[in-house]
Scaffold this motif. Structure first.
Motif, PDB file in Angstrom:
ATOM      1  N   PHE A  68       0.850  -1.199   0.000  1.00  0.00           N
ATOM      2  CA  PHE A  68       0.000   0.000   0.000  1.00  0.00           C
ATOM      3  C   PHE A  68       0.884   1.247   0.000  1.00  0.00           C
ATOM      4  CE2 PHE A  68      -3.795   2.382   0.793  1.00  0.00           C
ATOM      5  CZ  PHE A  68      -4.849   1.491   0.659  1.00  0.00           C
ATOM      6  N   GLY A  69       0.384   2.316  -0.568  1.00  0.00           N
ATOM      7  CA  GLY A  69       1.143   3.570  -0.606  1.00  0.00           C
ATOM      8  C   GLY A  69       0.420   4.706   0.096  1.00  0.00           C
ATOM      9  N   VAL A  70       1.199   5.653   0.566  1.00  0.00           N
ATOM     10  CA  VAL A  70       0.676   6.933   1.076  1.00  0.00           C
ATOM     11  C   VAL A  70       1.423   7.986   0.278  1.00  0.00           C
ATOM     12  CG1 VAL A  70       0.538   8.477   3.078  1.00  0.00           C
ATOM     13  CG2 VAL A  70       0.251   6.005   3.386  1.00  0.00           C
ATOM     14  N   PHE A  71       0.706   8.656  -0.616  1.00  0.00           N
ATOM     15  CA  PHE A  71       1.391   9.501  -1.587  1.00  0.00           C
ATOM     16  C   PHE A  71       0.978  10.971  -1.480  1.00  0.00           C
ATOM     17  CE2 PHE A  71       1.287   5.635  -4.717  1.00  0.00           C
ATOM     18  CZ  PHE A  71       2.311   5.030  -4.018  1.00  0.00           C
ATOM     19  N   ASN A  72       1.982  11.810  -1.415  1.00  0.00           N
ATOM     20  CA  ASN A  72       1.781  13.257  -1.559  1.00  0.00           C
ATOM     21  C   ASN A  72       2.752  13.711  -2.643  1.00  0.00           C
ATOM     22  OD1 ASN A  72       1.587  16.008  -1.451  1.00  0.00           O
ATOM     23  ND2 ASN A  72       1.971  16.201   0.753  1.00  0.00           N
ATOM     24  N   PHE A  73       2.240  13.940  -3.822  1.00  0.00           N
ATOM     25  CA  PHE A  73       3.110  14.294  -4.942  1.00  0.00           C
ATOM     26  C   PHE A  73       3.352  15.793  -5.069  1.00  0.00           C
ATOM     27  CE2 PHE A  73       1.262  10.158  -6.457  1.00  0.00           C
ATOM     28  CZ  PHE A  73       2.433   9.436  -6.309  1.00  0.00           C
ATOM     29  N   PHE A  94      -3.370   3.120  -2.906  1.00  0.00           N
ATOM     30  CA  PHE A  94      -2.773   4.198  -2.107  1.00  0.00           C
ATOM     31  C   PHE A  94      -3.825   5.151  -1.565  1.00  0.00           C
ATOM     32  CE2 PHE A  94      -3.186   7.975  -4.866  1.00  0.00           C
ATOM     33  CZ  PHE A  94      -3.606   7.366  -6.039  1.00  0.00           C
ATOM     34  N   TYR A  95      -3.414   5.858  -0.512  1.00  0.00           N
ATOM     35  CA  TYR A  95      -4.155   7.026  -0.037  1.00  0.00           C
ATOM     36  C   TYR A  95      -3.384   8.262  -0.477  1.00  0.00           C
ATOM     37  CZ  TYR A  95      -7.017   4.072   3.002  1.00  0.00           C
ATOM     38  OH  TYR A  95      -7.881   3.122   3.481  1.00  0.00           O
ATOM     39  N   GLU A  96      -4.117   9.267  -0.879  1.00  0.00           N
ATOM     40  CA  GLU A  96      -3.522  10.557  -1.250  1.00  0.00           C
ATOM     41  C   GLU A  96      -3.561  11.467  -0.020  1.00  0.00           C
ATOM     42  OE1 GLU A  96      -5.638  12.405  -4.478  1.00  0.00           O
ATOM     43  OE2 GLU A  96      -4.534  14.300  -4.301  1.00  0.00           O
ATOM     44  N   VAL A  97      -2.442  12.085   0.278  1.00  0.00           N
ATOM     45  CA  VAL A  97      -2.377  12.986   1.434  1.00  0.00           C
ATOM     46  C   VAL A  97      -1.916  14.363   0.990  1.00  0.00           C
ATOM     47  CG1 VAL A  97      -1.118  13.471   3.588  1.00  0.00           C
ATOM     48  CG2 VAL A  97      -1.931  11.169   3.142  1.00  0.00           C
ATOM     49  N   HIS A  98      -2.559  15.389   1.519  1.00  0.00           N
ATOM     50  CA  HIS A  98      -2.058  16.756   1.382  1.00  0.00           C
ATOM     51  C   HIS A  98      -2.044  17.415   2.746  1.00  0.00           C
ATOM     52  CE1 HIS A  98      -1.859  16.473  -2.867  1.00  0.00           C
ATOM     53  NE2 HIS A  98      -3.073  15.951  -2.869  1.00  0.00           N
ATOM     54  N   ILE A  99      -0.949  18.069   3.026  1.00  0.00           N
ATOM     55  CA  ILE A  99      -0.774  18.723   4.319  1.00  0.00           C
ATOM     56  C   ILE A  99      -1.751  19.895   4.446  1.00  0.00           C
ATOM     57  CG2 ILE A  99       0.894  20.000   5.741  1.00  0.00           C
ATOM     58  CD1 ILE A  99       3.096  18.420   4.047  1.00  0.00           C
ATOM     59  N   SER A 100      -1.806  20.693   3.407  1.00  0.00           N
ATOM     60  CA  SER A 100      -2.686  21.875   3.420  1.00  0.00           C
ATOM     61  C   SER A 100      -4.052  21.497   2.852  1.00  0.00           C
ATOM     62  CB  SER A 100      -2.066  22.985   2.568  1.00  0.00           C
ATOM     63  OG  SER A 100      -1.984  22.582   1.212  1.00  0.00           O
ATOM     64  N   ASN A 101      -5.022  22.360   3.120  1.00  0.00           N
ATOM     65  CA  ASN A 101      -6.352  22.159   2.527  1.00  0.00           C
ATOM     66  C   ASN A 101      -6.335  22.743   1.118  1.00  0.00           C
ATOM     67  OD1 ASN A 101      -8.951  21.987   1.724  1.00  0.00           O
ATOM     68  ND2 ASN A 101      -9.815  23.150   3.437  1.00  0.00           N
ATOM     69  N   VAL A 102      -6.021  21.900   0.151  1.00  0.00           N
ATOM     70  CA  VAL A 102      -5.877  22.371  -1.233  1.00  0.00           C
ATOM     71  C   VAL A 102      -7.167  23.018  -1.752  1.00  0.00           C
ATOM     72  CG1 VAL A 102      -3.964  20.910  -1.994  1.00  0.00           C
ATOM     73  CG2 VAL A 102      -6.259  19.960  -1.965  1.00  0.00           C
TER      74      VAL A 102
END
Ligand code: DQA
Length: 141
Positions: A68-73, A94-102
């Motif tokens: 499994f992946g956790v990806f923030n590109f 995978f789960y997509e992660v973003h630190i900020s509220n895009v």
């Protein structure tokens, strides 16, 4: 369970770049925090500013035995079809992660080339998003 956390372009600058947006912690702080939780999983961290290196890491999923992946590109989220195709070519979950509220930012950040092929997305919860993604993987898989 073997998990690959990928941080893409400019995320090596965490703790230095736009700290009001991304916080004061560095990428190594993030990695150390996750390691200190001692999840019952093998968790590898990979960061690159290079599209090619990220694609090659994704292509190597089977050889490297990632489940499994956790990806923030980073900014590639909003532009990159090649990384998307790489994920589809090996069927990387995978789960997509973003630190900020895009979604609270510029309109060009509202588009993701990854959200529709992700198992889920965590957005705007700061660095905790990575931890939550890993917890969710371990709960579900
Ligand atoms: C980001 C959001 C992107 O729009 C931006 O280009 C980044 C970081 C985030 O984690 O909030 O580099 O992916």
């Amino acid at each position: 369970m073997k998990i690959l956390v990928i941080n893409g372009v400019n995320l090596n600058m965490l703790g230095q770049r736009e700290t009001d947006m991304y916080g004061d912690l560095s990428l190594s702080d993030l990695e150390n925090n996750i390691k200190s939780i001692n999840f019952d999983a093998d968790i590898d961290f990979f960061q690159s500013n290079s599209e090619e290196e990220i694609i090659e890491k994704i292509h190597a999923q089977k050889q490297d035995k990632y489940d499994f992946g956790v990806f923030n590109f980073g900014a590639h989220t909003h532009t990159n079809i090649a990384i998307r195709d790489a994920i589809l070519s090996v069927k990387f979950k995978f789960y997509e992660v973003h630190i900020s509220n895009v979604f609270a930012r510029e309109e060009f950040r509202h588009v993701s080339f990854f959200s529709d092929i992700a198992e889920g997305c965590i957005v705007g919860l700061g660095l905790d998003g990575y931890e939550y993604a890993i917890r969710k993987i371990l709960k579900e898989e």
